[in-house]
Each structure stands twice: as structure tokens, then as C-alpha cells.
Design an enzyme around this catalytic site. Structure first.
Site, mmCIF file in Angstrom:
data_model
loop_
_atom_site.group_PDB
_atom_site.id
_atom_site.type_symbol
_atom_site.label_atom_id
_atom_site.label_comp_id
_atom_site.label_asym_id
_atom_site.label_seq_id
_atom_site.Cartn_x
_atom_site.Cartn_y
_atom_site.Cartn_z
ATOM 1 N N GLU A 1 3.668 81.259 78.639
ATOM 2 C CA GLU A 1 5.267 81.324 78.288
ATOM 3 C C GLU A 1 5.556 82.967 78.678
ATOM 4 O OE1 GLU A 1 6.477 77.839 75.518
ATOM 5 O OE2 GLU A 1 6.062 79.753 74.669
ATOM 6 N N ASP B 1 9.764 80.665 77.435
ATOM 7 C CA ASP B 1 9.917 79.128 76.684
ATOM 8 C C ASP B 1 11.179 78.770 77.342
ATOM 9 O OD1 ASP B 1 9.387 77.221 74.462
ATOM 10 O OD2 ASP B 1 11.424 77.731 74.159
#
Lengths: 234, 234
Positions: free
Chosen positions: A122, A50
Site C-alpha cells: 500500500e 490504502d
């Protein structure tokens, strides 16, 4: 235990030095929880990925849109990295085919759930970063986002959101927005001003700022976002 | 126009190839707004630096705390990068001495305002990244955070926040927390469960999750954060 991920690695145009990172990125907690021995799931890699994604996208937008101010860049970035966008990319790369899911998650359709796919996307980005460093992660992200960047950003004639909002509100409602100072807080030298903005349609926005003017500008920017939400980026 | 930033560069142990990036990082919008000609302020660099800082801190925590799960890492990270922490570092590096502020901002004590200093600190980080790339930014951040990393992370015996919360709530209030399913939303295969958790002291927490159990765990984690807020990290 390392599976045959060669098709996936071809598809994403990245070959891992340590394929165990890719294996972890594809391991959902529901699968890990069903194993008799402890197995690492992809949640730590998702946390890492992320942040990697955020910086790579930020850097690209910073360089691509030199005339855009940070509010515009924030808005473009949030559209690019939102769950739905990441899930779309995960499906384009066939990541869903390679996910390890627990029985319950599989039965409930987890393999096609956007939130789960975005998390896995992610995690794969985190795995590339861990395996190859920032430069490789950046190249990877530039490939998977190749056709995702907006061509232009929405031009704001200036940073004066209050004036802009007044124009838009007058045009749409034939009335002006109202601003009320609802309070202040904090010590004198770090005083924070709290403002409430009301639109003629009854919608209301709260904001804070280190001056009354800044708080009003922030509230006006929020109201403008709301009023122009569906106009798109370009 | 480039000032003499040699003392600052010595203090931060980074020498810029292009000192104009440092000059921009130290230019507050209040100063830029007072100039007759357009001057770039530090807001775009702050946007960039925020993402650089987030990744560098995330990477370090990921490697430093291999046994920590993402919830713990998120908590440690938010303490490290919060406004107050960044303002402290900015003061340690004497960044406040070099800021260019507008007259009004100066008169209102902006040079010692934490929010303004934290923004400038992020802008300086963005400037180092732009000047030297990720590796240099990482070295810079490792230096300025050298004595900031926590020695340990708070050990959660497991991810089971519900059980943990029950223990804490029983010990403190002699009562259990209550959980209510307040609704569901979304299509069947992506159904989201909404839960409201009430503590005996009347404090209430809402959460969502892809299963009832997950929503309850998330609510319990929030309530635990609230109840253990002042216990510190280690």
C-alpha cells in the site's frame, strides 16, 4: 540517502521522478526507530496508498461489472484488497527484497510476514500516486492486478436476500430462519430498527436499518454470506 | 428522461457533460422500485462516490498536515466524512430538494433523514467523478469542504499512547490502567498478541498486534480516544 532501486523500478514498471518517495515506502517503522536521526517511515504513505487502491479497484469494478449491485461489488473488492492478496502481489514484485527492517523485526521473520508486506505494498501505491498522480497510480494498479480480477461475479437473482435465504435454509436445514425485532432507537423521523436473525444451526446475526424490512434484508444478506462463504466468486 | 437540474448545477458549481449521471445520483431506490420499468437507483454511484471522497479527503489531509501520523489523519478523516457531516453538506447544496423518493419514504420523512442525504451526497460525488474524472471530483470536493477542514490537528507529543494514557488516567481516576495478555494466535513467525486493557471506570478495550508492545499501544490509543472523545480536533 537514496539506494539503488533500479531493479525494483524495472520490476514494477514504474520509474519515479522522485525516488525518495519509493525509499520512504520501503522504510518500516522498526528501521526508522533504530536510526540516530529522525527518518520518515512508510506509515503515512500506507494511509494514502490504502485510499488510492480502494478508489482504483472500485472504479475498475464499477466499470467492469455493470450489472452488479453495490453489495456484490463490496464483496469482490474486499477479496481483492485483503491483506493476503496484497502480500502475494508484494512478493510477486520482490518488494520484500528491498524493505528496510529493524534488527528485531528481521530476526522475528518480519520480511515474510503478510501484514508487513501488505502495508508496504500500500505504501508503494501511495508513493506512485504522490509521484505521478491518480492516472499513473491507476495504470500501476491495473498492471499489478492484471490477472487478479474475477471473470464474473456471483449472480444474485435479485436483491431479495430474505427469499433467497429462506430457500437456502430450507434446503440445508429443512427449517426457516427466524427474525426478531430486538428494539428501535433514534428520534421518530430517523428511527433505526434493530433485528436479530437466527439460523437453525444456532448462528445469529444482528443488523440495523431505517425500516424493519431493510434491517431484515441486511441480516439476511449477512446470513447468506455466511452460508455461501466457501462457494467463491465465480 | 432528464429533469431540469440547472439550479442544482449552479449551486454545486459543476456542470455535467452527461446530466444523466446526476439524475441517477438523485434517484433513491424507493422511487426506482415504484416505477413500472427498471430504473437505475443511486446505490452503485454511492459505492463509487464513497471511495472518491475517501481518496480526495485523504490526499488533502496528507498534504495539509505533514506532521500528523496516520492515526491522527484517520481520526480527522472519519469526522469529515461521517454521515452527519455529509448530510449537512447535502442540505447546504439543497440536494434534498432534488431527490426522487418513493411515496412511503417521502411519507416517513426520508427527505430529511441524514443517512439518506449522506448516501445521496456520496452518489453525487460519484456522478461528478464518472462525468469529469478524478481532477474534477477533487475540485468539487475542495469546494464543498472549503470551510470544513480543521485548522490544526490534535498534537500528540509522541506515538507513545501508553504513557499518555497513564497520565490521563492518573489525572482523572487517580489510578493506572491495567493490561492483560489474553492470548496469542497464528503460526510462530506471524504470531498475533491479544491484549485486554481495563480502565478504572470499568471500560474495557481489546486489541491485537504483532508484538505485545504494539497490541498494548493500540489498546491504549483506543482508550485515549474514548477518554478524549468530546475534546474536539483542535
Amino acid at each position: 540517502m537514496v539506494e539503488d532501486f533500479s531493479r525494483l523500478q524495472q520490476g514494477i514498471h514504474y520509474r519515479f521522478s522522485q525516488v525518495k518517495h519509493l525509499a520512504t515506502a520501503l522504510t518500516h517503522s522498526s528501521w526508522a526507530n533504530e536510526q540516530p536521526e529522525p527518518v520518515e517511515d512508510n506509515e503515512r504513505l500506507e494511509f494514502l496508498g490504502d485510499a488510492v487502491l480502494e478508489l482504483c479497484v472500485t472504479e475498475e469494478l464499477f466499470k467492469r461489472f455493470k450489472g452488479a449491485h453495490e453489495g456484490q461489488l463490496t464483496k469482490i473488492r474486499s477479496k481483492l484488497v485483503k491483506e493476503k492478496s496484497l502480500a502475494t502481489i508484494a512478493r510477486e514484485l520482490d518488494i520484500n527484497d528491498f524493505l528496510k527492517l529493524g534488527r528485531g523485526e528481521e530476526a522475528q521473520g518480519g520480511r515474510n510476514r503478510s501484514s508487513l508486506l501488505a502495508d508496504a505494498m500500500e505504501a508503494v501505491i501511495g508513493a506512485v500516486f504522490l509521484d505521478g498522480g491518480y492516472a499513473e497510480a491507476q495504470k500501476f494498479i491495473m498492471r499489478i492486478f492484471a490477472n487478479k480480477w474475477p471473470a464474473t461475479f456471483k449472480i444474485e437473482s435479485s436483491k431479495d436476500f430474505k427469499s433467497k435465504l429462506q430457500e437456502v435454509t430450507q434446503a440445508r436445514f429443512k427449517e426457516r430462519p427466524t427474525y426478531v425485532l430486538t428494539g428501535t432507537k433514534g428520534p421518530e423521523h430517523e428511527k433505526i430498527f434493530m433485528v436479530n436473525l437466527n439460523l437453525p444451526d444456532g448462528k445469529s446475526f444482528d443488523s440495523e436499518g431505517s425500516s424493519l424490512k431493510k434491517a431484515e434484508q441486511t441480516a439476511a444478506a449477512k446470513a447468506l454470506d455466511y452460508l455461501t462463504e466457501d462457494e467463491g466468486l465465480s
